[in-house]
Scaffold this motif. Structure first.
Motif, PDB file in Angstrom:
ATOM      1  N   PRO A 117       0.645  -1.194  -0.020  1.00  0.00           N
ATOM      2  CA  PRO A 117       0.050  -0.028  -0.161  1.00  0.00           C
ATOM      3  C   PRO A 117       0.723   1.252   0.054  1.00  0.00           C
ATOM      4  O   PRO A 117       0.490   2.304  -0.766  1.00  0.00           O
ATOM      5  CB  PRO A 117      -0.921  -0.074   1.205  1.00  0.00           C
ATOM      6  CG  PRO A 117      -0.766  -1.531   1.772  1.00  0.00           C
ATOM      7  CD  PRO A 117       0.586  -2.211   1.193  1.00  0.00           C
ATOM      8  N   LEU A 118       1.815   1.125   0.791  1.00  0.00           N
ATOM      9  CA  LEU A 118       3.072   2.483   0.683  1.00  0.00           C
ATOM     10  C   LEU A 118       3.384   2.617  -0.680  1.00  0.00           C
ATOM     11  O   LEU A 118       3.551   3.791  -0.988  1.00  0.00           O
ATOM     12  CB  LEU A 118       3.840   1.947   1.772  1.00  0.00           C
ATOM     13  CG  LEU A 118       3.346   1.802   3.172  1.00  0.00           C
ATOM     14  CD1 LEU A 118       4.574   1.756   4.285  1.00  0.00           C
ATOM     15  CD2 LEU A 118       2.866   3.265   3.677  1.00  0.00           C
ATOM     16  N   ALA A 119       3.902   1.581  -1.331  1.00  0.00           N
ATOM     17  CA  ALA A 119       4.533   1.757  -2.635  1.00  0.00           C
ATOM     18  C   ALA A 119       3.270   2.262  -3.683  1.00  0.00           C
ATOM     19  O   ALA A 119       3.722   3.001  -4.604  1.00  0.00           O
ATOM     20  CB  ALA A 119       5.070   0.534  -3.171  1.00  0.00           C
ATOM     21  N   LEU A 120       2.093   1.908  -3.692  1.00  0.00           N
ATOM     22  CA  LEU A 120       1.154   2.300  -4.523  1.00  0.00           C
ATOM     23  C   LEU A 120       0.901   3.865  -4.327  1.00  0.00           C
ATOM     24  O   LEU A 120       0.657   4.396  -5.338  1.00  0.00           O
ATOM     25  CB  LEU A 120      -0.031   1.385  -4.503  1.00  0.00           C
ATOM     26  CG  LEU A 120       0.206  -0.138  -4.823  1.00  0.00           C
ATOM     27  CD1 LEU A 120      -1.264  -0.813  -4.339  1.00  0.00           C
ATOM     28  CD2 LEU A 120      -0.103   0.026  -6.315  1.00  0.00           C
ATOM     29  N   GLU A 121       1.088   4.339  -3.219  1.00  0.00           N
ATOM     30  CA  GLU A 121       0.466   5.777  -2.985  1.00  0.00           C
ATOM     31  C   GLU A 121       1.655   6.678  -3.075  1.00  0.00           C
ATOM     32  O   GLU A 121       1.693   7.740  -3.037  1.00  0.00           O
ATOM     33  CB  GLU A 121      -0.253   6.016  -1.722  1.00  0.00           C
ATOM     34  CG  GLU A 121       0.662   5.689  -0.241  1.00  0.00           C
ATOM     35  CD  GLU A 121      -0.090   5.633   0.931  1.00  0.00           C
ATOM     36  OE1 GLU A 121       0.268   6.346   1.742  1.00  0.00           O
ATOM     37  OE2 GLU A 121      -1.059   5.224   0.865  1.00  0.00           O
ATOM     38  N   ASN A 122       3.054   6.185  -3.196  1.00  0.00           N
ATOM     39  CA  ASN A 122       4.229   6.950  -3.265  1.00  0.00           C
ATOM     40  C   ASN A 122       5.072   6.585  -4.662  1.00  0.00           C
ATOM     41  O   ASN A 122       5.643   5.667  -4.862  1.00  0.00           O
ATOM     42  CB  ASN A 122       5.049   6.625  -2.015  1.00  0.00           C
ATOM     43  CG  ASN A 122       6.073   7.558  -2.120  1.00  0.00           C
ATOM     44  OD1 ASN A 122       6.878   8.053  -2.984  1.00  0.00           O
ATOM     45  ND2 ASN A 122       6.448   8.074  -0.833  1.00  0.00           N
ATOM     46  N   LYS A 123       4.769   7.623  -5.564  1.00  0.00           N
ATOM     47  CA  LYS A 123       5.465   7.484  -6.969  1.00  0.00           C
ATOM     48  C   LYS A 123       7.056   7.107  -6.821  1.00  0.00           C
ATOM     49  O   LYS A 123       7.498   6.492  -7.469  1.00  0.00           O
ATOM     50  CB  LYS A 123       4.856   8.769  -7.742  1.00  0.00           C
ATOM     51  CG  LYS A 123       5.482   8.440  -9.166  1.00  0.00           C
ATOM     52  CD  LYS A 123       4.924   9.757 -10.086  1.00  0.00           C
ATOM     53  CE  LYS A 123       5.259   9.659 -11.375  1.00  0.00           C
ATOM     54  NZ  LYS A 123       4.904  10.852 -12.243  1.00  0.00           N
ATOM     55  N   ARG A 124       7.623   7.905  -5.832  1.00  0.00           N
ATOM     56  CA  ARG A 124       9.104   7.889  -5.825  1.00  0.00           C
ATOM     57  C   ARG A 124       9.316   6.541  -5.441  1.00  0.00           C
ATOM     58  O   ARG A 124      10.354   5.922  -6.077  1.00  0.00           O
ATOM     59  CB  ARG A 124       9.413   8.864  -4.855  1.00  0.00           C
ATOM     60  CG  ARG A 124      11.112   8.897  -4.843  1.00  0.00           C
ATOM     61  CD  ARG A 124      11.582   9.918  -3.990  1.00  0.00           C
ATOM     62  NE  ARG A 124      12.889   9.827  -3.477  1.00  0.00           N
ATOM     63  CZ  ARG A 124      13.599  10.103  -2.635  1.00  0.00           C
ATOM     64  NH1 ARG A 124      13.052  11.284  -1.808  1.00  0.00           N
ATOM     65  NH2 ARG A 124      14.971  10.172  -2.532  1.00  0.00           N
ATOM     66  N   VAL A 125       8.761   5.817  -4.503  1.00  0.00           N
ATOM     67  CA  VAL A 125       9.044   4.505  -4.184  1.00  0.00           C
ATOM     68  C   VAL A 125       8.787   3.636  -5.322  1.00  0.00           C
ATOM     69  O   VAL A 125       9.589   2.532  -5.614  1.00  0.00           O
ATOM     70  CB  VAL A 125       8.090   3.971  -2.875  1.00  0.00           C
ATOM     71  CG1 VAL A 125       8.211   2.564  -2.630  1.00  0.00           C
ATOM     72  CG2 VAL A 125       8.473   4.814  -1.731  1.00  0.00           C
ATOM     73  N   GLY A 126       7.666   3.764  -5.929  1.00  0.00           N
ATOM     74  CA  GLY A 126       7.192   3.041  -7.012  1.00  0.00           C
ATOM     75  C   GLY A 126       8.418   3.015  -8.233  1.00  0.00           C
ATOM     76  O   GLY A 126       8.850   1.931  -8.649  1.00  0.00           O
ATOM     77  N   ASN A 127       8.852   4.180  -8.539  1.00  0.00           N
ATOM     78  CA  ASN A 127       9.706   4.194  -9.707  1.00  0.00           C
ATOM     79  C   ASN A 127      11.073   3.382  -9.285  1.00  0.00           C
ATOM     80  O   ASN A 127      11.904   2.887 -10.063  1.00  0.00           O
ATOM     81  CB  ASN A 127      10.000   5.789 -10.081  1.00  0.00           C
ATOM     82  CG  ASN A 127       8.956   6.357 -10.559  1.00  0.00           C
ATOM     83  OD1 ASN A 127       8.037   5.772 -11.212  1.00  0.00           O
ATOM     84  ND2 ASN A 127       8.812   7.582 -10.603  1.00  0.00           N
TER      85      ASN A 127
END
Length: 640
Positions: A117-127
């Motif tokens: 859930p944290l990764a989905l809402e945080n674009k920098r984490v996802g990238n």
């Protein structure tokens, strides 16, 4: 009572990507769920084809080796702060590699259900994670994984260059509002505007914009005697004001001003007159913003009358480049735009210089740019690499003709230096007789390089064969290209020598993935990004594209993309090389802008962990492409 173990976990993770992108509360909650695992040397974390775990892993201490089951070769080593085992999170697939402790190791196992859930809402984490996953898939933008991050379909509009270009020039407006009330005397209004040196003043009703008075109103309504200077602001103000939301692009601001035939826009919180005024934008502000617009810069280049004016425009190009990088515009698109502006600047210098010559050129000629500019990869102010190719003339006129073009080349190089392009230290410039030849002479020179490929000839070939026509007759360059490819086809051994030359640049990393730095000299302890990372991938692209007799593709990334079409069995590697070449170019450009230099030599102690990870990620691709050309062109046989 505080959980001291989770605090230690959080204190460690906050120093490394992607966890450094989480806020303290998110990191604190996540750390409570982390499991600490101890692994003895050579013990397995997971095996190839094993079902996915409920965790991915972060190395706290020690190191993890990643290998293929059918090979004892270590493909990668993860050390302190590195993330691995992402496949269950990103692709919902079994593991493709085996992970084994390289030495005694402590791991943090991060539960996917809590992290997702944290990764989905945080674009920098996802990238960051999709790029880290790409370390094993080679190409982070591969068709297979594009749009499938965490099993969720991505918004394809985010990757649309045209959308990003629309937002590329956000409007910059003044937030220091100069205001008055409807009852303020006109004389006071004029005095206030003069005091603040502004061209307009807002007439306010509390926080709401009621009207606007501009210099034009004072000239046309007061100076002409239509209204007395003792009158009120309300009598001369334009009302209602035309308002727009503060999220406005330069293009939208232009259209709004033209549509309503006005020179000022009032910006409010929601774009209506019923919301608080937050800024004001003048036509002058728009014109300043357009100074860093590529179309405006191109027009300015074409209108420039001397190199000093072009030098000032060059500053605008660098500002544009900085803006593109800050907004994370795809580097391939950035390269095309900046290269067009560089070529236009060079072309304009040539035109200005030709006008200053006492005589016109005796025959047709072509100005060839080589090296990074020839490949469309010269984003920073690096040195010149250029040559002149002129039409064949009778033998008795050859030296006289050459003398003219040497004089022309010398003057052009001088003007380019004034603009900001340094002289080539090796004098590989059109002012040098060795780089100023007729068509027949260039055919002879290049055929000599191909038929007698010694170290110097290979070096010269590597530089020259990336040439691009910046000015003059393209037909001359095409004829030379045909000659080069014909000779290369008749002497295939040349490609082996060229491949050997591509293998000469030292490896970017040594044992345990350490960066190999300069051991002595001016740049001792610095990492040579050009020699150890960029050149190996550039040189490999050149020899591979030449082996396919492909003309007119000079850009390294585009060469690999073409190779991916020509060799489907190597598609994944070539696309990885394309990505790596762009990543390295972007990295060098950022470093160059940061330190106001060429970006070639990198001080590793000034890089953060995330930057080092991104840089190291390209090294495996470099190693693989060098292995391919070593086998394909039988380089080892040449060295025996």
């Amino acid at each position: 009572m505080k959980n001291t173990i989770s605090e230690r976990v959080a204190d460690f993770l906050k120093n490394y990507p992607p966890f450094n992108a989480l806020d303290s509360k998110q990191l604190e909650q996540l750390s409570l769920q982390v499991t600490i695992i101890h692994k003895e040397s050579n013990s397995v974390v997971f095996t190839e084809k094993e079902e996915p775990h409920a965790y991915f892993y972060v190395v706290n201490k020690g190191a993890i080796a990643l290998t293929k089951k059918d090979s004892s070769q270590i493909l990668d080593i993860c050390d302190e702060g590195d993330v691995f085992g992402l496949r269950p999170l990103l692709a919902q697939e079994s593991y493709k590699l085996e992970a084994k402790a390289y030495e005694e190791t402590i791991l943090y196992a991060v539960p996917i259900k809590d992290f997702k859930p944290l990764a989905l809402e945080n674009k920098r984490v996802g990238n960051f994670l999709i790029e880290s996953f790409a370390s094993n898939t080679r190409n982070p933008y591969s068709i297979k994984h594009r749009g499938k991050l965490y099993g969720v379909t991505a918004n394809t509009n985010d990757n649309n260059p045209s959308t990003k270009i629309l937002d590329l020039q956000p409007v910059r407006y003044s937030t220091d509002l100069v205001t008055c009330t409807a009852g303020t005397k006109i004389k006071t209004v004029a005095t206030t505007m003069a005091k603040h040196n502004v061209s307009s003043i807002l007439v306010m009703n509390g926080d709401l914009p009621l009207g606007i008075i501009t210099d034009k109103d004072l000239r046309q309504k007061v100076a002409t005697g239509l209204f007395p200077i003792t009158g009120s602001a309300k009598s001369i103000m334009s009302s209602p004001v035309i308002t727009y939301p503060k999220e406005l692009t330069v293009a939208q601001a232009q259209m709004a001003m033209m549509k309503s035939n006005i020179s000022h826009l009032v910006l409010t919180e929601d774009g209506t007159t019923d919301a608080k005024a937050v800024g004001i934008l003048s036509k002058h502000d728009v014109m300043l913003a357009l100074g860093n617009n590529p179309a405006v810069l191109l027009r300015a280049i074409k209108r420039a009358t001397d190199s000093k004016r072009l030098r000032s425009i060059r500053h605008g190009i660098m500002t544009l480049l900085q803006g593109y990088l800050e907004q994370n515009i795809p580097i391939g698109l950035v390269s095309k735009i900046i290269s067009e502006l560089n070529d236009a600047s060079t072309k304009r210098i040539i035109e200005i210089t030709l006008d200053s010559m006492e005589k016109k050129p005796p025959v047709d000629f072509t100005w060839l740019t080589m090296g990074s500019q020839g490949r469309g990869e010269q984003l920073l102010n690096t040195d010149q690499d250029n040559a002149i190719l002129f039409e064949d003339v009778p033998e008795e006129n050859l030296e006289e003709t050459r003398a003219y073009f040497l004089q022309l080349g010398s003057q052009i190089s001088k003007e380019l230096n004034t603009v900001g392009f340094e002289y080539c230290p090796a004098e590989m410039m059109a002012s040098n007789p060795s780089w100023c030849h007729s068509l027949s002479e260039w055919k002879h020179v290049t055929s000599h390089w191909i038929n007698n490929p010694g170290p110097e000839e290979i070096l010269l070939s590597s530089i020259f064969f990336d040439y691009n026509v910046t000015y003059g007759s393209k037909a001359l360059a095409d004829e030379l290209s045909h000659s080069i490819f014909d000779h290369a086809n008749h002497y295939p051994q040349f490609l082996t020598h060229l491949a050997s030359g591509a293998m000469q640049n030292p490896s970017p990393s040594g044992f345990f993935r350490d960066f190999l730095v300069e051991q002595d000299g001016e740049h001792k302890d610095f990492f040579d990004l050009k020699l150890r990372a960029l050149m190996p991938i550039i040189d490999a692209a050149r020899v591979l594209i030449l082996s396919h007799s492909i003309k007119s593709i000079n850009n390294t990334a585009e060469r690999y993309e073409k190779l991916a079409e020509l060799e489907p069995n190597n598609r994944e590697l070539f696309l990885a090389c394309s990505y790596a070449s762009k990543a390295l170019l972007k990295f060098r450009t950022r470093q160059g802008l940061l330190h106001n230099d060429s970006g070639r030599f990198i001080a590793l102690d000034q890089l953060n962990k995330e930057e080092k990870i991104k840089l190291k990620r390209t090294f495996k691709t470099i190693k693989e492409i060098q292995s391919l050309i070593e086998v394909r062109f039988q380089v080892k046989n040449l060295l025996r």
